[in-house]
Design an enzyme around this catalytic site. Structure first.
Site, PDB file in Angstrom:
ATOM      1  N   ASN A   1       0.815  -1.234   0.000  1.00 25.37           N
ATOM      2  CA  ASN A   1       0.000   0.000   0.000  1.00 25.37           C
ATOM      3  C   ASN A   1       0.841   1.273   0.000  1.00 25.37           C
ATOM      4  O   ASN A   1       0.442   2.274  -0.587  1.00 25.37           O
ATOM      5  CB  ASN A   1      -0.999  -0.022   1.158  1.00 25.37           C
ATOM      6  CG  ASN A   1      -0.326  -0.026   2.500  1.00 25.37           C
ATOM      7  OD1 ASN A   1       0.718  -0.649   2.674  1.00 25.37           O
ATOM      8  ND2 ASN A   1      -0.888   0.676   3.439  1.00 25.37           N
TER       9      ASN A   1
ATOM     10  N   GLU B   1       3.595  -5.348  12.180  1.00 25.43           N
ATOM     11  CA  GLU B   1       2.669  -4.217  11.990  1.00 25.43           C
ATOM     12  C   GLU B   1       1.579  -4.734  11.072  1.00 25.43           C
ATOM     13  O   GLU B   1       1.854  -5.054   9.915  1.00 25.43           O
ATOM     14  CB  GLU B   1       3.399  -3.032  11.338  1.00 25.43           C
ATOM     15  CG  GLU B   1       4.545  -2.471  12.156  1.00 25.43           C
ATOM     16  CD  GLU B   1       4.098  -1.817  13.455  1.00 25.43           C
ATOM     17  OE1 GLU B   1       2.900  -1.488  13.584  1.00 25.43           O
ATOM     18  OE2 GLU B   1       4.940  -1.665  14.348  1.00 25.43           O
TER      19      GLU B   1
ATOM     20  N   CYS C   1      -3.218   1.581   6.356  1.00 29.19           N
ATOM     21  CA  CYS C   1      -3.604   0.867   7.577  1.00 29.19           C
ATOM     22  C   CYS C   1      -4.178   1.819   8.620  1.00 29.19           C
ATOM     23  O   CYS C   1      -4.893   1.405   9.519  1.00 29.19           O
ATOM     24  CB  CYS C   1      -2.380   0.153   8.139  1.00 29.19           C
ATOM     25  SG  CYS C   1      -0.999   1.268   8.350  1.00 29.19           S
TER      26      CYS C   1
ATOM     27  N   GLU D   1       7.550   0.321  16.069  1.00 27.96           N
ATOM     28  CA  GLU D   1       8.591   0.839  15.188  1.00 27.96           C
ATOM     29  C   GLU D   1       8.737   2.328  15.469  1.00 27.96           C
ATOM     30  O   GLU D   1       8.011   2.892  16.268  1.00 27.96           O
ATOM     31  CB  GLU D   1       8.190   0.602  13.730  1.00 27.96           C
ATOM     32  CG  GLU D   1       8.061  -0.872  13.396  1.00 27.96           C
ATOM     33  CD  GLU D   1       7.854  -1.139  11.913  1.00 27.96           C
ATOM     34  OE1 GLU D   1       7.334  -0.259  11.214  1.00 27.96           O
ATOM     35  OE2 GLU D   1       8.222  -2.239  11.471  1.00 27.96           O
TER      36      GLU D   1
HETATM   37  P1  NAD Z   1       0.165  -9.383   3.024  1.00 25.24           P
HETATM   38  O1  NAD Z   1       0.212  -9.912   4.404  1.00 25.24           O
HETATM   39  O2  NAD Z   1      -0.574 -10.142   1.998  1.00 25.24           O
HETATM   40  O3  NAD Z   1       1.649  -9.227   2.446  1.00 25.24           O
HETATM   41  C1  NAD Z   1       2.636  -8.449   3.083  1.00 25.24           C
HETATM   42  C2  NAD Z   1       3.997  -8.997   2.727  1.00 25.24           C
HETATM   43  O4  NAD Z   1       4.139 -10.304   3.313  1.00 25.24           O
HETATM   44  C3  NAD Z   1       4.216  -9.183   1.225  1.00 25.24           C
HETATM   45  O5  NAD Z   1       5.544  -8.849   0.904  1.00 25.24           O
HETATM   46  C4  NAD Z   1       3.954 -10.664   1.037  1.00 25.24           C
HETATM   47  O6  NAD Z   1       4.570 -11.214  -0.088  1.00 25.24           O
HETATM   48  C5  NAD Z   1       4.536 -11.234   2.326  1.00 25.24           C
HETATM   49  N1  NAD Z   1       4.026 -12.563   2.696  1.00 25.24           N
HETATM   50  C6  NAD Z   1       2.843 -13.134   2.351  1.00 25.24           C
HETATM   51  N2  NAD Z   1       2.764 -14.380   2.882  1.00 25.24           N
HETATM   52  C7  NAD Z   1       3.899 -14.596   3.574  1.00 25.24           C
HETATM   53  C8  NAD Z   1       4.387 -15.683   4.352  1.00 25.24           C
HETATM   54  N3  NAD Z   1       3.697 -16.803   4.534  1.00 25.24           N
HETATM   55  N4  NAD Z   1       5.587 -15.549   4.955  1.00 25.24           N
HETATM   56  C9  NAD Z   1       6.299 -14.405   4.824  1.00 25.24           C
HETATM   57  N5  NAD Z   1       5.905 -13.349   4.081  1.00 25.24           N
HETATM   58  C10 NAD Z   1       4.706 -13.436   3.467  1.00 25.24           C
HETATM   59  O7  NAD Z   1      -0.350  -7.884   3.142  1.00 25.24           O
HETATM   60  P2  NAD Z   1      -0.663  -6.888   1.947  1.00 25.24           P
HETATM   61  O8  NAD Z   1      -1.957  -7.305   1.341  1.00 25.24           O
HETATM   62  O9  NAD Z   1       0.545  -6.722   1.101  1.00 25.24           O
HETATM   63  O10 NAD Z   1      -0.850  -5.499   2.732  1.00 25.24           O
HETATM   64  C11 NAD Z   1      -2.064  -5.042   3.209  1.00 25.24           C
HETATM   65  C12 NAD Z   1      -2.160  -5.279   4.707  1.00 25.24           C
HETATM   66  O11 NAD Z   1      -1.076  -4.633   5.362  1.00 25.24           O
HETATM   67  C13 NAD Z   1      -3.409  -4.681   5.332  1.00 25.24           C
HETATM   68  O12 NAD Z   1      -3.949  -5.606   6.248  1.00 25.24           O
HETATM   69  C14 NAD Z   1      -2.887  -3.455   6.069  1.00 25.24           C
HETATM   70  O13 NAD Z   1      -3.656  -3.044   7.173  1.00 25.24           O
HETATM   71  C15 NAD Z   1      -1.537  -3.912   6.486  1.00 25.24           C
HETATM   72  N6  NAD Z   1      -0.668  -2.765   6.756  1.00 25.24           N
HETATM   73  C16 NAD Z   1      -0.329  -2.500   8.054  1.00 25.24           C
HETATM   74  C17 NAD Z   1       0.469  -1.416   8.344  1.00 25.24           C
HETATM   75  C18 NAD Z   1       0.864  -1.097   9.766  1.00 25.24           C
HETATM   76  O14 NAD Z   1       1.758  -0.280   9.953  1.00 25.24           O
HETATM   77  N7  NAD Z   1       0.243  -1.700  10.760  1.00 25.24           N
HETATM   78  C19 NAD Z   1       0.947  -0.604   7.307  1.00 25.24           C
HETATM   79  C20 NAD Z   1       0.578  -0.912   5.999  1.00 25.24           C
HETATM   80  C21 NAD Z   1      -0.221  -2.005   5.730  1.00 25.24           C
END
Ligand code: NAD
Length: 482
Positions: free
Chosen positions: A151, A249, A284, A463
C-alpha cells in the site's frame, strides 16, 4: 514500451534469479501488465543471506557516522529522482502521482535521513553504583529480514531497512510482489551510491516462497514485517519455533470519533474525509468507522457527504484525481464484495457503492467510488473486519461510554482519531480506547521519533524512533567492578 524486467539485488549485483520464472506486475489504472518481477526461490534467499553474512562484520564495524553517510547519500539519490519515483510508484500501485509526490517518496527520503541522524544521536545506557559500572552495549543482530506490503511501497520498505542498516545490521528485504518497482529502483540506487555489496539485498517473489524462506532461515536473526494480520500470524508462529525476534505491523479497523463539541471547520472536515479516502482507503491508518455523536449526526452527515461527493476518481496521472485505482483485481473484487456484504447486512449506501468506469487508457482499471454506508449494527462483519478500500461506515452514538465501547468493539487496535474541543475528554477517551496511536483533532500527523504500532490483532512491538533501533539491536550488559 515493452514489459520491464526487474531483478533481485544480491551481493551488490542486479542478478537473474535461480529458477528464471517471473511474476506479472500490473498497472492498476489500466489493468495491464507492464513489468515482471523475479518469482524467486529459497535458493535466491540463500544467496542473499550468504552475501549479507559476508558483509555483516565490516558494516557493523563502521563508525555510526560512516553508516549515516551511506544512508544520507541514498536519501539524496531518492530525493533527486522525486518526480520520476512518484510516477513509478503511482504506475505500480494505482495511487495518484500527486500523492506519491507529496507523501510516499518524500517520506522515503525522510525515513533514510531520520535513521541516519537517529543512530548518531542515540544515547547509551549505564547504571552505576558504589560496587560497579554497568554498561549496556547495543550490538547489531547480524542479518535481519524486512518484509513489506503494497500500500505504501517505498515508504514502508525504507521505514524498515533504514533503522536496520543504521543499527549496523545487514538486510535481506522482500518487497510486495504486487508493487515491487520502487524497491527495484532503490536497488539500482544503492549500487550507484556505493553501498557496500551485501549490505542490502532485495529478493522479489511470493510471500509463501520467498517470505517464508526468509522467516525460516536459521541465519536471519530477526524479522520486521508489515502486512495483513493473517500473514503476521503465520510469521509469528514460524519465528516462535526458532526463537526469533519479530516486529509485526498488521491490519486495522480504525475509528474516527466525532463529538458534538468538535470544531468542524472546513479544514478539519477535509482531514476527516482524507482520513477515510486517502490512497483509496488503502492505508492501515485510515479511519473506516466514522462514529458521530447523535446530536450532530444529521448536520455532520450532510456536510461530510457534500465533501465526499466532490472527490474525483480518475487517472492517477491526472493531478485533478483525488483517488486512483485499487492495487489489484483480486483486491478490487474483495472491496466490491465487502460493499455487497454491507448491503446484505442491512447497510444503506449513502454515496458511491459502485465501480467507476473511466474511458481511454484507464478503461480497464480497477476504480471504486468513495463509498459511505450507514444503518449497520456495530457488531456486523462490515464494522469489525478490515476492508482496506474507499469504504467508510457512519455510526451514531449517544455518550462517551458508548463511543468508547464501539471504538473498542473490534479485534484490531491500530489507530484512532478523536475530534473534540474538550481537552479533558480527549485525555479521558485517549486513555480508554485500545489503540496504539491516538490522534486528537488531526490524522496521520507523524513525528518519526514516536512509537508506532498497534495492539490486539494490529501489532506486536513498536517501530519508529529508538523503538526501531532497540528492535534491531541486542542489549548486552557489561558489569565492571569498581
Ligand atoms: P500481506 O500480508 O498479503 O503481504 C505483506 C507482505 O508479506 C508481502 O511482501 C507478502 O509477499 C509477504 N508474505 C505473504 N505471505 C507470507 C508468508 N507466509 N511468509 C512471509 N511473508 C509473506 O499484506 P498486503 O496485502 O501486502 O498489505 C495489506 C495489509 O497490510 C493490510 O492488512 C494493512 O492493514 C496492512 N498494513 C499494516 C500497516 C501497519 O503499519 N500496521 C501498514 C501498511 C499495511
Amino acid at each position: 514500451m515493452g514489459v520491464i524486467t526487474l531483478a533481485n539485488l544480491i551481493d551488490g549485483d542486479l542478478r537473474a534469479h535461480a529458477a528464471g520464472a517471473y511474476l506479472d506486475v500490473f498497472e492498476p489504472a489500466t489493468g495491464k501488465v507492464y513489468a515482471r518481477c523475479p518469482d524467486s526461490e529459497a535458493d535466491d534467499v540463500e544467496a542473499a543471506v550468504s552475501a549479507a553474512e559476508r558483509a555483516a562484520p565490516a558494516w557493523a564495524a563502521l563508525p555510526h557516522g560512516e553508516r549515516a553517510k551511506h544512508l544520507h547519500r541514498l536519501a539524496d539519490a531518492v530525493e533527486a529522482r522525486l518526480d520520476e519515483l512518484a510516477r513509478e510508484e503511482s504506475r505500480d500501485s494505482g495511487k495518484p502521482v500527486k500523492l506519491a509526490r507529496s507523501v510516499d517518496i518524500p517520506r522515503a527520503v525522510a525515513n533514510l535521513r531520520f535513521f541516519a541522524e537517529a543512530i548518531t544521536q542515540w544515547p547509551g545506557e549505564s547504571h552505576i553504583d558504589t560496587r560497579a559500572i554497568n554498561l549496556t552495549l547495543r550490538q547489531p543482530l547480524g542479518v535481519v529480514g524486512c518484509i513489506s506490503p503494497w500500500n505504501l511501497p517505498l515508504y514502508l520498505f525504507t521505514w524498515k531497512i533504514a533503522p536496520a542498516l543504521a543499527a549496523g545490521n545487514t538486510v535481506v528485504a522482500k518487497p510486495s510482489e504486487i508493487t515491487p518497482f520502487t524497491a527495484f529502483r532503490l536497488s539500482e540506487l544503492t549500487i550507484e551510491c556505493g553501498l557496500p555489496p551485501g549490505v542490502l539485498n532485495v529478493v522479489h517473489g511470493l510471500g509463501p516462497k520467498v517470505g517464508q524462506a526468509l522467516v525460516e532461515h536459521p541465519k536471519i536473526e530477526a524479522v520486521s514485517f508489515t502486512g495483513s494480520t493473517r500473514t503476521g500470524a503465520s510469521i509469528a508462529s514460524a519465528a516462535a519455533a526458532r526463537f526469533k525476534k519479530v516486529s509485526l505491523e498488521m491490519g486495522g479497523k480504525n475509528p474516527a470519533i466525532v463529538f458534538a463539541d468538535a470544531d468542524l471547520s472546513d479544514a478539519n472536515l477535509d482531514t476527516i474525509v482524507r482520513s477515510g479516502f486517502s490512497n483509496q482507503g488503502e492505508i492501515c491508518l485510515c479511519g473506516s468507522r466514522l462514529l458521530v455523536e447523535h446530536s450532530t449526526y444529521e448536520d455532520f452527515k450532510r456536510r461530510y457527504l457534500e465533501k465526499v461527493k466532490a472527490l474525483r476518481v480518475g487517472d492517477p496521472r491526472d493531478d485533478a484525481a483525488d483517488l486512483g485505482a485499487l492495487v489489484s483485481k483480486p483486491h478490487f473484487d474483495k472491496v466490491m464484495g465487502c460493499i455487497a456484504r454491507a448491503k446484505q447486512e442491512g447497510g444503506k449506501v449513502l454515496i458511491g457503492g459502485d465501480a467507476v468506469k473511466l474511458s481511454g487508457r484507464c478503461a480497464s482499471g480497477w476504480f471504486v467510488a468513495p463509498t459511505v454506508i450507514e444503518g449497520l449494527p456495530q457488531d456486523c462483519a462490515t464494522n469489525r473486519e478490515e476492508i482496506f478500500g474507499p469504504v467508510v461506515t457512519l455510526i451514531p452514538f449517544d455518550s462517551e461510554d458508548e463511543a468508547v465501547a464501539i471504538a473498542n468493539g473490534t479485534d484490531y487496535g491500530l489507530a484512532a482519531s478523536l475530534w473534540t474541543s474538550d481537552l479533558a475528554r480527549a485525555h479521558r477517551v485517549a486513555e480508554r480506547i485500545d489503540f496504539g496511536i491516538v490522534w486528537v483533532n488531526c490524522w496521520m500527523l507523524r513525528d518519526l521519533r514516536t512509537p508506532f504500532g498497534g495492539v490486539k490483532h494490529s501489532g506486536m512491538g513498536r517501530e519508529g524512533g529508538v523503538d526501531a533501533l532497540r528492535f534491531f539491536t541486542e542489549p548486552k550488559n557489561v558489569c565492571i567492578a569498581r
